[in-house]
Design a protein around this motif. Structure first.
Motif, mmCIF file in Angstrom:
data_model
loop_
_atom_site.group_PDB
_atom_site.id
_atom_site.type_symbol
_atom_site.label_atom_id
_atom_site.label_comp_id
_atom_site.label_asym_id
_atom_site.label_seq_id
_atom_site.Cartn_x
_atom_site.Cartn_y
_atom_site.Cartn_z
ATOM 1 N N GLY A 80 0.793 -1.222 0.000
ATOM 2 C CA GLY A 80 0.000 0.000 0.000
ATOM 3 C C GLY A 80 0.824 1.270 0.000
ATOM 4 N N GLU A 81 2.111 1.169 0.360
ATOM 5 C CA GLU A 81 2.970 2.352 0.325
ATOM 6 C C GLU A 81 3.488 2.602 -1.094
ATOM 7 N N VAL A 82 3.986 3.816 -1.298
ATOM 8 C CA VAL A 82 4.466 4.212 -2.627
ATOM 9 C C VAL A 82 5.976 4.035 -2.690
ATOM 10 N N PHE A 83 6.405 3.211 -3.646
ATOM 11 C CA PHE A 83 7.823 2.934 -3.864
ATOM 12 C C PHE A 83 8.192 3.454 -5.245
ATOM 13 N N TRP A 84 9.270 4.222 -5.311
ATOM 14 C CA TRP A 84 9.662 4.807 -6.592
ATOM 15 C C TRP A 84 11.099 4.436 -6.931
ATOM 16 N N ALA A 85 11.254 3.627 -7.968
ATOM 17 C CA ALA A 85 12.570 3.371 -8.544
ATOM 18 C C ALA A 85 12.695 4.276 -9.766
ATOM 19 N N ALA A 86 13.526 5.302 -9.649
ATOM 20 C CA ALA A 86 13.675 6.287 -10.724
ATOM 21 C C ALA A 86 14.683 5.758 -11.734
ATOM 22 N N SER A 87 14.251 4.727 -12.440
ATOM 23 C CA SER A 87 15.077 4.087 -13.452
ATOM 24 C C SER A 87 14.246 3.961 -14.718
ATOM 25 N N ASP A 88 14.526 2.944 -15.517
ATOM 26 C CA ASP A 88 13.796 2.698 -16.750
ATOM 27 C C ASP A 88 13.518 1.201 -16.843
ATOM 28 N N VAL A 89 12.377 0.842 -17.399
ATOM 29 C CA VAL A 89 12.046 -0.578 -17.493
ATOM 30 C C VAL A 89 13.009 -1.328 -18.410
ATOM 31 N N GLY A 90 13.809 -0.615 -19.189
ATOM 32 C CA GLY A 90 14.786 -1.273 -20.047
ATOM 33 C C GLY A 90 15.976 -1.829 -19.290
ATOM 34 N N TRP A 91 16.152 -1.446 -18.031
ATOM 35 C CA TRP A 91 17.283 -1.907 -17.233
ATOM 36 C C TRP A 91 16.809 -2.860 -16.142
ATOM 37 N N VAL A 92 17.740 -3.542 -15.509
ATOM 38 C CA VAL A 92 17.384 -4.527 -14.498
ATOM 39 C C VAL A 92 16.674 -3.888 -13.313
ATOM 40 N N VAL A 93 17.075 -2.669 -12.927
ATOM 41 C CA VAL A 93 16.387 -1.994 -11.822
ATOM 42 C C VAL A 93 14.911 -1.815 -12.148
#
Length: 633
Positions: free
Chosen positions: A279-292
């Motif tokens: 329910g919390e907001v998690f933000w990975a400021a990456s791109d779906v093209g990379w493993v992150v």
């Protein structure tokens, strides 16, 4: 706070199979695992070999069935297009099930490959989950990737279909994907049967007759017909995706991730490493093209039932250095995961953190950094302005999740700047010298991981078992060679100093360029830097530092360069033979933010070089060449 890390790591050491059996209970299985590990399968064994599951069911359907369908699953925020959109878990399920039905209509079934060539938009995630839903294997290629490189990936995985967007949108330009995709398919020997093209308003794109189908029209038609695909049971050991590592030369290297182990590992990390609650907001400021992007924009947060952010923008310039802080305030981000280079970009433009004062980021509990070495100066700067834990952690495309981290969910251990802290459960880490002997505490060497690797790590390279053995396993039998160099200190903290290639030999002395970069970055005028080893007829190699200064820096470049040479001499010693510091406007980077040190070295050594396929702006390499020429190099 007392950390439970030591007890948890010991629990894994004492009985690895029991540890992962317990972790697997957090996943919804169609057939739960009875056997936890099969040492005789694959190149070093397979996890959960008798289990059956579905990644999309765990990432989407189970949350809807649990009554949480109205919770936000995805928040799309695009400052470059001025667009925002929220998809609940129920809406995501409907979108994914419908697109999966469209894929089936075009002949895609379990085990088929689908290439996804898209921008940072919700449809990219919907496409990944739609593939997972029907057991197809997705291979995401960064949108705007060069045609020749895309063609190599098409030939390697032989996709039945390509999911594509017509364009990407950058702060000052539209990147036309359609011509690049057309050229790639023309170059490829193993051509896909069809392309499903999402036509964005910025580039309508004329479809290729007989091959291209309009994404929106196809989905709307399927919805009108009531077509909806249910989740298909897949073996836990079946591939979920193929991800090609960046910066490869020659034949691409497709990392294969299996399904069940990946689900288990990511779910474990969301609680124990990132301390994020459903329910919390998690933000990975990456791109779906990379493993992150695969692990922590898509699968990790959604499996865990968190809300994930898809951000189509930059840390600066969309529109200003306060872009990240605005997103954190507006969407209530609890935890941010980004690359050190993003922070350095913000620090360069706003060293005093004045833009941060405009926003309320009080809901942010932690900042995680990975992707390249995080210099202590940048970590301390972020700690000071944000007043939250800043966690450096280390992992690779091949591993899929953190090898070493300071696990927030287990209670933070004391921070040692420059170290990603301790190995995570599943990773038995050692450092060896050139002869393969234990290097001893505080001694630089090659970092190895004892086999088997834990769940979630690569199980193969696509159709290249011999290459996998040669690249990772053969040099040190019984171990996985990370390709990174570093050391372990007296307290067991891991220090990763960079790729083995970044350890240079100066007159017989093995020196870490990462250590020199750490010293240079401590200078108050330096925003970011990169050190390479240039060929030298007498010493073998000689270090050369490239420096980007903070905005508003006073003083001449010549003065700062002299100060940096002296600083390295004082901190590292005369043995470093550091005599060349060059101020430049910017450093060449991949689109994921990694500095292209290898390309810079080739230019400095006057070796033949080609523009890396992953580079963000090729013009930067010409700037580096000019800067070297101006120094007589």
């Amino acid at each position: 706070m007392t950390s439970a890390y030591a007890a948890v790591y010991k629990e894994w050491r004492d009985d690895p199979e029991l540890f992962w059996r317990k972790a697997a209970k957090a996943i919804d299985w169609i057939k739960a695992p009875q056997k936890i590990f099969d040492a005789g399968a694959g190149v070093y064994g397979l996890w959960f070999p008798d289990a059956v599951c579905n990644a999309c069911a765990n990432a989407v359907d189970r949350h809807v069935e649990a009554g949480r369908g109205d919770q936000a699953a995805i928040i799309y925020d695009s400052p470059v297009t001025g667009t925002k959109r929220t998809l609940t878990y129920a809406q995501l399920q409907e979108e994914v099930g419908t697109l999966a039905a469209v894929l089936r209509k075009h002949g895609v079934e379990k085990g088929d490959r689908v290439i996804i060539y898209m921008a940072m938009i919700p449809e990219a995630v919907i496409g990944m989950l739609a593939c997972a839903r029907i057991g197809a294997i997705h291979s995401v290629v960064f949108g705007g990737f060069a045609a020749q490189e895309l063609a190599k990936r098409i030939d390697d995985c032989a996709p039945k279909l390509v999911l594509a967007a017509s364009c990407g949108v950058e702060p000052n330009r539209v990147v036309h994907y359609k011509p690049l995709l057309d050229e790639a398919i023309e170059l490829a020997a193993r051509k896909p049967a069809a392309v499903l093209m999402l036509r964005r308003p910025q580039e309508p794109a004329t479809p290729t007759q007989g091959r291209d189908f309009d994404w929106t029209a196809e989905v709307e038609a399927a919805r009108a017909q009531g077509l909806f695909a249910d989740c298909v049971p897949v073996a836990a050991t079946d591939p979920l995706y193929i991800l090609y590592t960046s910066g490869t030369t020659g034949a691409p290297k497709g990392v294969v991730r299996d399904t069940g182990g990946y689900l288990v590992a990511l779910e474990w990390t969301m609680s124990n490493v990132y301390d994020v609650k459903p329910g919390e907001v998690f933000w990975a400021a990456s791109d779906v093209g990379w493993v992150v992007g695969h692990s922590y924009i898509v699968y990790g947060p959604l499996i865990h039932g968190a809300t994930t952010i898809i951000y189509e923008g930059k840390p600066v310039g969309t529109p200003d250095p306060g872009a990240f802080w605005r997103v954190i305030e507006e969407h209530g981000v609890a935890s941010l995961f980004t690359a050190p280079t993003a922070l350095r970009a913000i620090k360069k433009e706003d060293p005093a953190g004045t833009w941060l004062q405009r926003y309320d980021v009080s809901r942010l509990r932690a900042l995680f950094l990975a992707g390249e070495r995080a210099d202590p100066d940048t970590i301390q700067w972020a700690e000071k302005i944000l007043n939250v834990p800043v966690v450096d952690h280390w992992w690779q495309t091949e591993t899929g999740w953190a090898i070493a981290a300071n696990p927030l969910g287990l209670g933070m251990a004391p921070v040692k700047y420059g170290s990603p802290t301790f190995p995570m459960p599943g990773y038995d880490l050692s450092v060896v010298d050139d002869l393969g002997h234990d290097a001893g505490r505080n001694e630089m060497g090659t970092i190895l991981l004892r086999l088997p690797l834990p769940p979630g790590n690569l199980v193969a390279l696509w159709n290249q078992e011999a290459r996998m053995r040669a690249g990772y396993l053969d040099d040190f039998p019984g171990f996985y060679k990370t390709g990174d160099g570093g050391y372990v200190d007296d307290d067991g903290y891991v220090f990763v100093m960079g790729r083995i290639d970044d350890v240079i030999n100066v007159a017989g002395h093995r020196l870490s360029t990462g250590g020199m970069e750490e010293v240079i970055a401590s200078h108050p005028d330096v925003a970011e830097c990169a050190v390479i080893g240039m060929n030298d007829a007498i010493k073998g190699e000689q270090p050369c530092g490239f420096i980007v200064l903070k905005a508003g820096t006073s003083g001449t470049h010549e003065r700062i360069e002299k100060e940096l040479v002296q600083l390295v001499r004082d901190k590292v010693g005369p043995v470093a033979a550091f005599k060349t510091a060059i101020v430049v406007d910017r450093l060449p980077k991949t689109r994921s933010g990694k500095i292209l040190r290898g390309a810079m070295k080739k230019i400095a050594d006057h070796d033949p070089w080609t523009t890396p396929a992953t580079i963000d702006d090729p013009a930067v390499l010409d700037d580096i060449a000019d800067a070297l020429k101006a120094k007589g190099i």
